[in-house]
Design an enzyme around this catalytic site. Structure first.
Site, short mmCIF file in Angstrom:
data_model
loop_
_atom_site.label_atom_id
_atom_site.label_comp_id
_atom_site.label_asym_id
_atom_site.label_seq_id
_atom_site.Cartn_x
_atom_site.Cartn_y
_atom_site.Cartn_z
N SER A 66 3.09 -0.34 -1.38
CA SER A 66 2.41 -1.35 -2.20
C SER A 66 1.25 -0.69 -2.94
O SER A 66 1.19 0.54 -3.06
CB SER A 66 1.92 -2.51 -1.32
OG SER A 66 1.47 -3.59 -2.11
N ASN A 67 0.32 -1.50 -3.44
CA ASN A 67 -0.86 -1.00 -4.13
C ASN A 67 -2.06 -1.85 -3.78
O ASN A 67 -1.97 -2.77 -2.96
CB ASN A 67 -0.61 -0.95 -5.65
CG ASN A 67 -0.21 -2.30 -6.20
OD1 ASN A 67 -0.95 -3.27 -6.12
ND2 ASN A 67 1.01 -2.38 -6.75
N HIS A 68 -3.19 -1.59 -4.41
CA HIS A 68 -4.45 -2.24 -4.02
C HIS A 68 -4.73 -3.55 -4.76
O HIS A 68 -5.82 -4.10 -4.62
CB HIS A 68 -5.62 -1.28 -4.26
CG HIS A 68 -5.57 -0.03 -3.43
ND1 HIS A 68 -5.67 -0.05 -2.06
CD2 HIS A 68 -5.41 1.27 -3.79
CE1 HIS A 68 -5.59 1.19 -1.60
NE2 HIS A 68 -5.42 2.02 -2.63
N SER A 69 -3.78 -4.06 -5.52
CA SER A 69 -4.05 -5.28 -6.29
C SER A 69 -4.36 -6.46 -5.36
O SER A 69 -3.64 -6.72 -4.40
CB SER A 69 -2.84 -5.62 -7.16
OG SER A 69 -3.04 -6.86 -7.80
N ALA A 112 0.61 -6.17 -10.60
CA ALA A 112 0.74 -4.73 -10.42
C ALA A 112 2.08 -4.48 -9.73
O ALA A 112 2.18 -4.47 -8.51
CB ALA A 112 -0.42 -4.18 -9.59
#
Length: 408
Positions: free
Chosen positions: A215-218, A283
């Site tokens: 995943s990502n930091h969004s 994102a």
């Protein structure tokens, strides 16, 4: 929200046990920059003191047509109900009791508040509060219907425990909910009425196995702020959201929760044909594991190879299907060559606007409550904005899109 700043609000308070909530309502309105003048009925003073409300509103509370001074009879000050009504941008009566509802519905005018109501040319909001059986009584329902037929706005009573001990409808709407209704009124823009707005927000999660994912930091904060701005402007908003802890930004928003990039693509693809305005703020993962494991992968080797494959490019796919009557907005979060990368993305994905922000700008990017953006339109004109709250950034985008909508 800043759209209450400087707004002149008359708050009517009537005889109800829920009158204590008017203190909380005043505090919220003043904190948001509104100028609040309280008008109480005599019965309301049995439930909360004028001193409390005057202290919170920073204005003397009005109740009588004439305020008698300490000097005796005949030298009091007249509270001009006509001037009060003309002063206000909005009149909200919260709580409004069954008795006051009946008076207003039939034009009785025996106190200052009812006189102000009959003189008001501004929008009027009514937030009833009473016991369950009173609220459901045919007389009350007819009075509410009659008042709404005059153009008054009803803030529905809520379900909950009542002073009598019964549980049901009749509870005064929470002050935060009343404020939301007032914000929506001031934020409303007729141009967005019946406009279908599709917004994506948050991250996606790409499964490695049943336990782990990429995943990502969004946080979803920016997309959710945009959804709230368009909903309060009067648009019909569908929010496709990846996994996030953000609460629903407005009760009128239809939220579709997804997890993976593929799920987000399928939801966006299905909703896209119905949308007039599409804002892709999510994102979305560019890659996903080619073969996710069906069982939890055990720790064995020092080096673990994970084969990835490209996800569907949602923006590019929708860009190819875009109609002339649709407006699309994309986002570009960059770390280097920001302008060049944003311009390339604008052209490649057939956007009308690209919103650029850089991780090199302090206070911008993932997780912050603020953002600093540059917007480039399809003619490659640039609009640069200072660092501000994401709610304010959402308003800036709303304004740019409104200009584009007016030209279609």
């Amino acid at each position: 929200m800043a759209n209450l700043t400087g707004k002149k609000i008359l708050l009517g308070v009537t005889g109800s046990i829920a009158a204590y909530k008017s203190a909380l309502l005043i505090r919220l309105l003043v904190k948001l920059g509104a100028d609040v003048q309280v008008v109480m009925t005599s019965a309301a003073k049995d439930f909360i003191t004028p001193l409390t409300l005057a202290t919170l509103s920073k204005r003397p509370v009005l109740s009588e047509f004439i305020n008698q001074s300490s000097g005796g009879q005949g030298d009091g000050q007249w509270n001009n109900h006509v001037e009060l009504a003309l002063w206000a941008d909005l009149l909200v009566i919260a709580p409004v009791s069954a008795h006051t509802l009946a008076k207003l519905a039939h034009g009785f005018c025996d106190d200052l508040l009812s006189a102000v109501y009959l003189s008001a040319k501004c929008p009027v909001f009514l937030a009833p509060a009473m016991d369950l059986d009173m609220y459901r009584h045919p007389t009350t329902l007819e009075n509410l219907r009659r008042l709404q037929s005059f153009g008054n706005r009803l803030i529905q009573a809520e379900h909950g425990e009542l002073a009598s001990g019964l549980v049901g409808e009749g509870r005064l709407a929470e002050p935060e909910h009343i404020v939301t209704e007032l914000e929506r009124h001031f934020a409303h823009r007729p141009i967005f009425r019946h406009k279908q707005v599709l917004i994506t927000a948050g991250p996606t999660q790409e499964a490695i196995d049943p336990v782990r994912f990429i995943s990502n930091h969004s946080s979803g904060k920016m997309g959710y702020a945009i959804a709230r701005a368009f909903a309060r402007a009067g648009a019909d908003v569908t929010l496709i959201s990846g996994p996030t802890v953000q609460p629903l930004p407005d009760p009128t928003i239809r939220r579709l929760s997804v997890r993976s990039a593929q799920e987000m693509f399928e939801a966006a693809r299905d909703e896209f044909p119905k949308a007039h305005i599409i804002i892709l703020a999510a994102a979305v993962a560019d890659y996903t594991p080619l073969r996710p494991a069906e069982q939890k992968i055990k720790k064995k080797e020092t080096v673990f190879d994970l084969e990835l494959t490209r996800t569907v490019d949602i923006a590019a796919t929708l860009g190819q299907q875009k109609r002339p009557d649709q407006i699309t907005v994309g986002f570009a979060l960059e770390t280097n060559d920001e302008l060049a990368n944003a311009r390339n993305k604008l052209r490649a994905k057939n956007f009308d606007f690209i919103v650029l922000n850089s991780l090199r700008d302090q206070g911008a990017g993932f997780g912050h409550d603020t953002n600093k953006i540059t917007v480039i339109d399809k003619e490659e004109r640039m609009y640069t904005f200072d660092l501000k709250s994401k709610d304010k950034v959402a308003e800036d985008l709303l304004n740019l899109v409104q200009e584009q909508v007016s030209m279609l």
